[in-house]
Design a protein around this motif. Structure first.
Motif, PDB file in Angstrom:
ATOM      1  N   PRO A  18       1.154  -1.337  -0.392  1.00  0.00           N
ATOM      2  CA  PRO A  18       0.017   0.201  -0.170  1.00  0.00           C
ATOM      3  C   PRO A  18       1.127   1.504  -0.012  1.00  0.00           C
ATOM      4  O   PRO A  18       2.183   0.882   0.426  1.00  0.00           O
ATOM      5  CB  PRO A  18      -0.588  -0.339   1.321  1.00  0.00           C
ATOM      6  N   ALA A  19      -0.051   2.433  -0.103  1.00  0.00           N
ATOM      7  CA  ALA A  19       1.168   3.691  -0.707  1.00  0.00           C
ATOM      8  C   ALA A  19       0.144   4.805  -0.299  1.00  0.00           C
ATOM      9  O   ALA A  19      -1.438   4.579  -0.086  1.00  0.00           O
ATOM     10  CB  ALA A  19       1.923   3.560  -1.962  1.00  0.00           C
ATOM     11  N   LEU A  20       0.334   5.462  -0.770  1.00  0.00           N
ATOM     12  CA  LEU A  20      -0.500   6.767  -0.090  1.00  0.00           C
ATOM     13  C   LEU A  20       0.468   7.811  -1.401  1.00  0.00           C
ATOM     14  O   LEU A  20       1.448   8.518  -1.584  1.00  0.00           O
ATOM     15  CB  LEU A  20       0.014   7.675   1.344  1.00  0.00           C
ATOM     16  N   ALA A  21      -0.663   8.086  -1.980  1.00  0.00           N
ATOM     17  CA  ALA A  21       0.081   8.939  -3.403  1.00  0.00           C
ATOM     18  C   ALA A  21      -0.946  10.246  -2.650  1.00  0.00           C
ATOM     19  O   ALA A  21      -1.783  11.127  -2.791  1.00  0.00           O
ATOM     20  CB  ALA A  21      -0.930   8.528  -4.448  1.00  0.00           C
ATOM     21  N   ILE A  22       0.375  11.920  -2.967  1.00  0.00           N
ATOM     22  CA  ILE A  22       0.484  12.796  -2.836  1.00  0.00           C
ATOM     23  C   ILE A  22      -0.132  13.711  -4.032  1.00  0.00           C
ATOM     24  O   ILE A  22       0.735  13.509  -4.723  1.00  0.00           O
ATOM     25  CB  ILE A  22       0.751  13.825  -2.157  1.00  0.00           C
ATOM     26  N   LEU A 263      -4.430  10.106  -2.308  1.00  0.00           N
ATOM     27  CA  LEU A 263      -5.267   9.256  -2.069  1.00  0.00           C
ATOM     28  C   LEU A 263      -4.626   8.233  -1.178  1.00  0.00           C
ATOM     29  O   LEU A 263      -3.264   7.912  -1.507  1.00  0.00           O
ATOM     30  CB  LEU A 263      -5.773   8.176  -3.329  1.00  0.00           C
ATOM     31  N   VAL A 264      -5.175   6.825  -1.214  1.00  0.00           N
ATOM     32  CA  VAL A 264      -4.368   5.386  -1.055  1.00  0.00           C
ATOM     33  C   VAL A 264      -3.787   4.127  -2.421  1.00  0.00           C
ATOM     34  O   VAL A 264      -5.270   4.453  -2.639  1.00  0.00           O
ATOM     35  CB  VAL A 264      -4.786   5.065   0.268  1.00  0.00           C
ATOM     36  N   HIS A 283      -4.951  -2.796   8.627  1.00  0.00           N
ATOM     37  CA  HIS A 283      -5.106  -1.877   9.806  1.00  0.00           C
ATOM     38  C   HIS A 283      -3.907  -0.556   9.964  1.00  0.00           C
ATOM     39  O   HIS A 283      -4.081   0.765  10.427  1.00  0.00           O
ATOM     40  CB  HIS A 283      -4.803  -2.177  10.913  1.00  0.00           C
ATOM     41  N   LYS A 284      -2.298  -1.435   9.142  1.00  0.00           N
ATOM     42  CA  LYS A 284      -1.873  -0.933   9.407  1.00  0.00           C
ATOM     43  C   LYS A 284      -1.304   0.543   7.843  1.00  0.00           C
ATOM     44  O   LYS A 284       0.065   1.838   7.548  1.00  0.00           O
ATOM     45  CB  LYS A 284      -0.288  -1.204   8.736  1.00  0.00           C
ATOM     46  N   ALA A 285      -2.506   0.692   7.031  1.00  0.00           N
ATOM     47  CA  ALA A 285      -2.258   1.880   5.739  1.00  0.00           C
ATOM     48  C   ALA A 285      -3.444   2.159   5.686  1.00  0.00           C
ATOM     49  O   ALA A 285      -3.261   3.177   4.591  1.00  0.00           O
ATOM     50  CB  ALA A 285      -2.076   0.574   5.096  1.00  0.00           C
ATOM     51  N   ILE A 286      -4.309   2.248   6.975  1.00  0.00           N
ATOM     52  CA  ILE A 286      -5.130   3.040   6.628  1.00  0.00           C
ATOM     53  C   ILE A 286      -6.246   3.388   8.105  1.00  0.00           C
ATOM     54  O   ILE A 286      -6.025   2.439   8.818  1.00  0.00           O
ATOM     55  CB  ILE A 286      -7.060   2.492   5.995  1.00  0.00           C
ATOM     56  N   TYR A 331      -7.672   3.125  -6.229  1.00  0.00           N
ATOM     57  CA  TYR A 331      -7.596   3.952  -5.400  1.00  0.00           C
ATOM     58  C   TYR A 331      -8.407   4.726  -4.865  1.00  0.00           C
ATOM     59  O   TYR A 331      -9.261   4.627  -5.136  1.00  0.00           O
ATOM     60  CB  TYR A 331      -7.161   5.294  -6.854  1.00  0.00           C
ATOM     61  N   GLY A 332      -8.082   4.421  -3.837  1.00  0.00           N
ATOM     62  CA  GLY A 332      -8.687   5.208  -2.317  1.00  0.00           C
ATOM     63  C   GLY A 332      -8.827   6.924  -1.285  1.00  0.00           C
ATOM     64  O   GLY A 332      -7.438   6.837  -1.928  1.00  0.00           O
ATOM     65  N   VAL A 333     -10.576   6.721  -1.301  1.00  0.00           N
ATOM     66  CA  VAL A 333     -10.288   8.162  -0.652  1.00  0.00           C
ATOM     67  C   VAL A 333      -9.763   7.794   0.978  1.00  0.00           C
ATOM     68  O   VAL A 333     -11.131   6.787   1.526  1.00  0.00           O
ATOM     69  CB  VAL A 333     -11.319   9.008  -1.492  1.00  0.00           C
TER      70      VAL A 333
END
Length: 370
Positions: A18-22, A263-264, A283-286, A331-333
């Protein structure tokens, strides 16, 4: 016409999940939207707890914002490192935090710092600490206007103000009142509740200002009541989520026109049985403090019903004839972006549809140099 595929990353195969995209262009757009929503930029004191980012702090400074709020010593240090002139630690320093705040103030003399107090014991300890260092700490009296988390009742705060005024090493410069519990979707209801909560605050402000013979600053609200406080010219406003925005506030604060800017990124990692898919968004990603159906929504997926969530996995029920395959990217909000950001040390940065760099969420750490 809106680009419905704005979030698609062209080099997604190079982005692990998982990643966080800015999306910086959207962050800048949100900052501009904030500036256009208020009469005077000097009334803005945005909170940086959402993004925790050196780069976003820099964007806001470049946009002309000069006052900030933060929740931790590390966040305050990030702001000071970027040259922020005015920083309010919206937290009451208890225990070692007082000494750390003193060190921060000594290290960054060109930034004006302040913090919160809501009781005489803490105020006395801070006053003694700063007096012994031949320094004076600016403080805001934290008021409980119904959140019932921190603060002293506005009807009891005048006694605290008088007692603290006798202390050396400490200087009351304002009042702080956070009403994050007021988040009704109906704007008229939200306004009425906000005004009712702040009526005793305004009485206190007048009484305390007369007593101290100077006008006390009033810092009010957060994101949910920003739409109310922004039209009251006697106060500073402290929204924070606007920089990245999220599904939770998008659903209830429909008058605020910010864009999703973080977004995740997750992938389908297993098809354990018919009608079920599993993605790598545990849980460790959202942020997972909300019910399982209020943690994430996807921009490029149909109806997904969450049925399980653990440390590294999130499981969804889908139609038996679904077309998902292992490796598919979603792609998640996030429903709540602030604690989600805190889960990612190095978010991916998307420019022109391409991940070209990774930021360091520096104040995700509890301490940087102090």
């Amino acid at each position: 016409m809106k680009d419905l595929n704005w979030y698609q990353i062209k080099n997604i195969e190079a982005v692990d999940s998982p990643a966080l995209a800015i999306y910086p262009d959207r962050v800048r757009s949100n900052i501009n939207e904030l500036l256009s929503s208020i009469d005077d930029v000097s009334r803005l004191r945005p909170h940086i707890k959402t993004h925790k980012s050196t780069e976003v702090c820099r964007m806001m400074l470049e946009a002309g914002i000069r006052k900030f709020k933060c929740a931790t010593i590390a966040e305050a240090e990030v702001l000071a490192n970027e040259g922020a002139p005015d920083v309010l630690l919206a937290y009451q320093p208890v225990g070692p935090k007082g000494q750390r705040l003193l060190q921060l103030i000594q290290k960054f003399p060109h930034t004006q710092f302040a913090c919160l107090i809501d009781n005489l014991k803490t105020a006395t300890a801070l006053a003694a600490l700063f007096e012994s260092a031949k320094a004076t700490l600016n403080v805001f009296v934290d008021l409980n206007v119904g959140m019932n988390r921190t603060g002293v009742s506005p009807t009891e705060a005048f006694g605290l103000i008088k007692a603290v005024s006798d202390l050396k090493g400490i200087n009351i410069i304002g009042l702080h009142a956070y009403d994050g519990h007021i988040r009704d979707t109906n704007m008229a209801v939200r306004t009425a509740k906000c005004d009712e909560a702040f009526a005793p605050v305004l009485l206190l402000q007048r009484e305390a200002s007369t007593y101290s013979q100077r006008e006390l600053i009033l810092v009010a609200g957060g994101t949910p009541t920003f739409s109310v406080h922004r039209i009251r010219k006697d106060r500073e406003c402290s929204p924070g989520t606007f920089t990245y925005w999220d599904k939770g506030y998008s659903d209830i604060l429909q008058e605020q026109k910010y864009q999703f800017a973080a977004l995740v990124i997750t992938r389908v990692v297993s098809l354990p049985k018919p009608g079920v898919i599993c993605v790598d968004l545990g849980h460790k990603a959202i942020a997972s403090e909300n019910p399982i159906d209020k943690r994430v929504s996807f921009l490029n997926a149909g109806s997904l019903t969450p049925v399980g969530h653990s440390e590294e996995h999130m499981v969804f029920q889908v139609n038996d004839n679904h077309k998902y395959r292992v490796g598919d990217v979603l792609y998640g909000v996030p429903f709540h972006i602030c604690p989600t950001v805190a889960l990612y040390q190095n978010p991916a940065v998307v420019n022109g549809g391409v991940v070209s760099e990774y930021w360091n969420t520096q104040s995700r750490s509890r301490a940087i140099t102090i």
